[in-house]
Design an enzyme around this catalytic site. Structure first.
Site, PDB file in Angstrom:
ATOM      1  N   ARG A   1     -36.484 -18.443  -6.767  1.00  0.00           N
ATOM      2  CA  ARG A   1     -37.951 -18.364  -6.682  1.00  0.00           C
ATOM      3  C   ARG A   1     -38.570 -18.446  -8.076  1.00  0.00           C
ATOM      4  O   ARG A   1     -39.594 -19.101  -8.280  1.00  0.00           O
ATOM      5  CB  ARG A   1     -38.369 -17.040  -6.031  1.00  0.00           C
ATOM      6  CG  ARG A   1     -38.249 -17.039  -4.520  1.00  0.00           C
ATOM      7  CD  ARG A   1     -38.392 -15.610  -3.997  1.00  0.00           C
ATOM      8  NE  ARG A   1     -38.402 -15.557  -2.550  1.00  0.00           N
ATOM      9  CZ  ARG A   1     -37.335 -15.748  -1.765  1.00  0.00           C
ATOM     10  NH1 ARG A   1     -36.169 -16.015  -2.307  1.00  0.00           N
ATOM     11  NH2 ARG A   1     -37.442 -15.673  -0.447  1.00  0.00           N
TER      12      ARG A   1
ATOM     13  N   SER B   1     -35.535 -19.220  10.450  1.00  0.00           N
ATOM     14  CA  SER B   1     -35.369 -18.935   9.021  1.00  0.00           C
ATOM     15  C   SER B   1     -36.683 -18.522   8.383  1.00  0.00           C
ATOM     16  O   SER B   1     -37.694 -19.227   8.491  1.00  0.00           O
ATOM     17  CB  SER B   1     -34.819 -20.163   8.281  1.00  0.00           C
ATOM     18  OG  SER B   1     -34.728 -19.877   6.892  1.00  0.00           O
ATOM     19  N   SER B   2     -36.636 -17.402   7.663  1.00  0.00           N
ATOM     20  CA  SER B   2     -37.794 -16.972   6.875  1.00  0.00           C
ATOM     21  C   SER B   2     -38.072 -17.947   5.742  1.00  0.00           C
ATOM     22  O   SER B   2     -39.175 -17.963   5.182  1.00  0.00           O
ATOM     23  CB  SER B   2     -37.507 -15.592   6.275  1.00  0.00           C
ATOM     24  OG  SER B   2     -36.442 -15.698   5.321  1.00  0.00           O
TER      25      SER B   2
ATOM     26  N   SER C   1     -35.395 -11.790   8.234  1.00  0.00           N
ATOM     27  CA  SER C   1     -35.343 -11.658   6.762  1.00  0.00           C
ATOM     28  C   SER C   1     -36.719 -11.430   6.134  1.00  0.00           C
ATOM     29  O   SER C   1     -37.036 -12.017   5.095  1.00  0.00           O
ATOM     30  CB  SER C   1     -34.694 -12.911   6.145  1.00  0.00           C
ATOM     31  OG  SER C   1     -33.500 -13.248   6.806  1.00  0.00           O
TER      32      SER C   1
ATOM     33  N   GLU D   1     -28.126 -11.371   5.763  1.00  0.00           N
ATOM     34  CA  GLU D   1     -27.094 -11.838   4.841  1.00  0.00           C
ATOM     35  C   GLU D   1     -26.065 -10.750   4.508  1.00  0.00           C
ATOM     36  O   GLU D   1     -25.019 -11.042   3.935  1.00  0.00           O
ATOM     37  CB  GLU D   1     -27.711 -12.451   3.569  1.00  0.00           C
ATOM     38  CG  GLU D   1     -28.458 -11.477   2.696  1.00  0.00           C
ATOM     39  CD  GLU D   1     -29.062 -12.122   1.438  1.00  0.00           C
ATOM     40  OE1 GLU D   1     -29.202 -13.348   1.372  1.00  0.00           O
ATOM     41  OE2 GLU D   1     -29.396 -11.357   0.506  1.00  0.00           O
TER      42      GLU D   1
ATOM     43  N   LYS E   1     -20.833 -20.065  -4.759  1.00  0.00           N
ATOM     44  CA  LYS E   1     -22.206 -20.324  -4.302  1.00  0.00           C
ATOM     45  C   LYS E   1     -23.171 -19.313  -4.917  1.00  0.00           C
ATOM     46  O   LYS E   1     -24.268 -19.661  -5.317  1.00  0.00           O
ATOM     47  CB  LYS E   1     -22.265 -20.244  -2.772  1.00  0.00           C
ATOM     48  CG  LYS E   1     -23.611 -20.618  -2.175  1.00  0.00           C
ATOM     49  CD  LYS E   1     -23.536 -20.613  -0.657  1.00  0.00           C
ATOM     50  CE  LYS E   1     -24.720 -21.327  -0.011  1.00  0.00           C
ATOM     51  NZ  LYS E   1     -25.953 -20.566   0.020  1.00  0.00           N
TER      52      LYS E   1
END
Ligand SMILES: O=C(O)C1=C[C@@H](OP(=O)(O)O)[C@@H](O)[C@H](O)C1
Ligand SMILES: C=C(OP(=O)(O)O)C(=O)O
Length: 443
Positions: free
Chosen positions: A30, A178-179, A207, A326, A423
């Site tokens: 972000r 999905s958020s 989420s 998650e 990842k």
């Protein structure tokens, strides 16, 4: 194809270690997007350096954003370590090619930014990126005025035909899978002519802490955002058009990646401290404090960070993980070693993550002698004595760390492709070895 197998180390004593967890994937990616859209340069300090953040940085570079990676910078403020200097492009450029890998944050967050480039931006990624849902981003961008060519099914590979600007406005979407659809549109929305108003018309959005993270980070960059979290209309998020400020941001440790390390304290009856645990955070991993306490551990803040202790006895748990999906793979591994049954719910959307996590966890734990069944929206886990064997990871970093947790207590577990942890946690095997080696762990 030959499998690469990593023998998961067994804990021969209770762990007692202090661990530094690398920066948050969600915050780093972000921060990179917001810095790229800002009207001035930014610093991102202690960023996560992993496959997902590297894909994000490379994607932004392809669009003309300057990202200088500096180690031990002395430019002030927050001490040494790694820091990235982000220089916005002025005008984002196309043509460009972007690899999204299997990074949800890259595949969802970059197309809304690419509409602001001045030419076509071609996106492609790992085979799994073709299967993960993308409609909430692509259909929404089209409704807001963008031209996008896709594979005919609304996913990758695709080309965003950037024209340097987007009208923006109000869009309805189904964000129940999905958020990241909501976060994606919000992050770039301040730079659209009319901003953006997002209305979820589907089922409950998972989420939510990750959307809170988006809203908070946008506000810190000077954006005006309305959100349900502050008493706004349910399922509606709005960002007003405007310039974004450059920031000097220190990335928090990735609290979701703390999950296997604290699990080691629970499983071995030991003690693990994670350095620099934030007192206030939007990261979903902060909920580990409550979840692992219910499973039999206890935690306290110390001068170093957050210390978690276990007794070696683990309790099963009834938990709705809709907000913190998650965390599921590692919690499922701990639950498989518990003294009673667990039921994890609210996580149907995990079937669309890096792999179908519900199917993968059930199959792999059952192949070791476990008793895990899939429910409509989660997992039922009945602990059984487990035996060694190969644990397949399906290119899912969190499957690999879950297997490492099982391996602490179950001799003979071989983790296929542990390198997939790169990842979000590239040094995982070395960090895990240090956790179990008392001399290395007392660093
Ligand atoms: O925005 C983010 O940084 C994330 C949001 C969540 O995605 P979903 O809402 O698709 O579960 C989470 O699972 C993922 O690991 C990171
Ligand atoms: C779901 C995850 O990642 P992504 O950002 O690829 O969605 C995850 O890290 O657990």
């Amino acid at each position: 194809m030959t499998e690469t197998l990593w023998p998961a180390p067994v804990a021969t004593t209770a762990v007692d270690a202090t661990v530094t967890i690398p920066g948050s994937k969600s915050v780093t990616n972000r921060a990179l997007i917001l810095a790229a859209l800002a009207g001035e340069p930014s610093w991102v300090r202690r960023p996560l350096r992993s496959r997902d953040s590297q894909l994000m940085a490379d994607g932004l570079r392809a669009l003309g954003v300057g990202i200088e990676e500096r180690v031990n910078n002395s430019s002030g403020g927050t001490g040494g370590g790694e820091a990235w200097r982000i220089i916005p492009a002025g005008q984002l450029r196309g043509p460009a090619r972007v690899d999204v890998g299997n990074a949800g944050t890259v595949m969802r967050f970059l197309p809304p930014l690419a509409v602001l480039a001045d030419g076509p931006v071609h996106f492609d990624g790992d085979p799994r990126s073709y299967e993960r849902p993308q409609h909430g981003v692509i259909d929404s961008l089209r409704a807001l005025g963008a031209r996008i060519e896709d594979d005919g099914r609304g996913g990758f590979p695709l080309t965003v035909h950037g024209t340097g600007a987007l009208d923006g406005g109000t869009v309805e979407l189904d964000a129940s899978s999905s958020s990241q659809f909501v976060s994606a549109l919000l992050l770039s929305g301040a730079r659209y002519n009319q901003g953006v108003e997002i209305r979820n018309v589907g089922g409950p959005v998972p989420s939510l802490p990750h959307i809170r993270m988006t809203v908070d980070m946008l506000r810190l960059a000077g954006a005006q955002v309305d959100a349900p979290q502050d008493g706004g209309e349910k399922d509606v998020w709005r960002v007003t058009p405007g310039a974004l400020l450059g920031r000097d941001l220190v990335v928090e440790p990735d609290l979701s990646n703390a999950a296997p390390f604290f699990a080691a304290a629970l499983v071995t009856g030991g003690r693990v401290t994670v350095r620099d645990w934030p007192k206030h955070t939007t990261q979903p991993g902060d909920q580990l404090r409550e979840i692992y306490t219910r499973m039999g551990g206890s935690c306290r803040f110390t001068d170093d960070g957050l210390e978690f202790s276990g007794t070696g006895v683990i309790h099963g748990i009834e938990a709705d993980l809709h907000d913190v999906g998650e965390l599921t793979p590692v919690i499922a591994a701990v639950a498989a070693l518990a003294d009673s049954e667990s039921h994890l719910s609210g996580i149907a959307h995990l079937r669309l993550h890096e792999t179908d996590r519900l199917a993968a966890l059930a199959k792999e734990i059952n192949d070791l002698g476990g008793d895990v069944s899939e429910t409509e929206d989660g997992l039922r886990i009945r602990p059984r004595p487990l035996h060694g064997g190969v644990f397949h990871t399906y290119e899912d970093h969190r499957l690999a760390t879950a297997a490492a947790v099982l391996g602490l207590a179950v001799p003979g577990i071989q983790v296929e492709n542990v390198a997939t942890t790169a990842k979000t946690l590239p040094d995982f095997p070395a960090m895990w070895a240090a956790l179990l080696d008392p001399t290395a762990a007392r660093d």
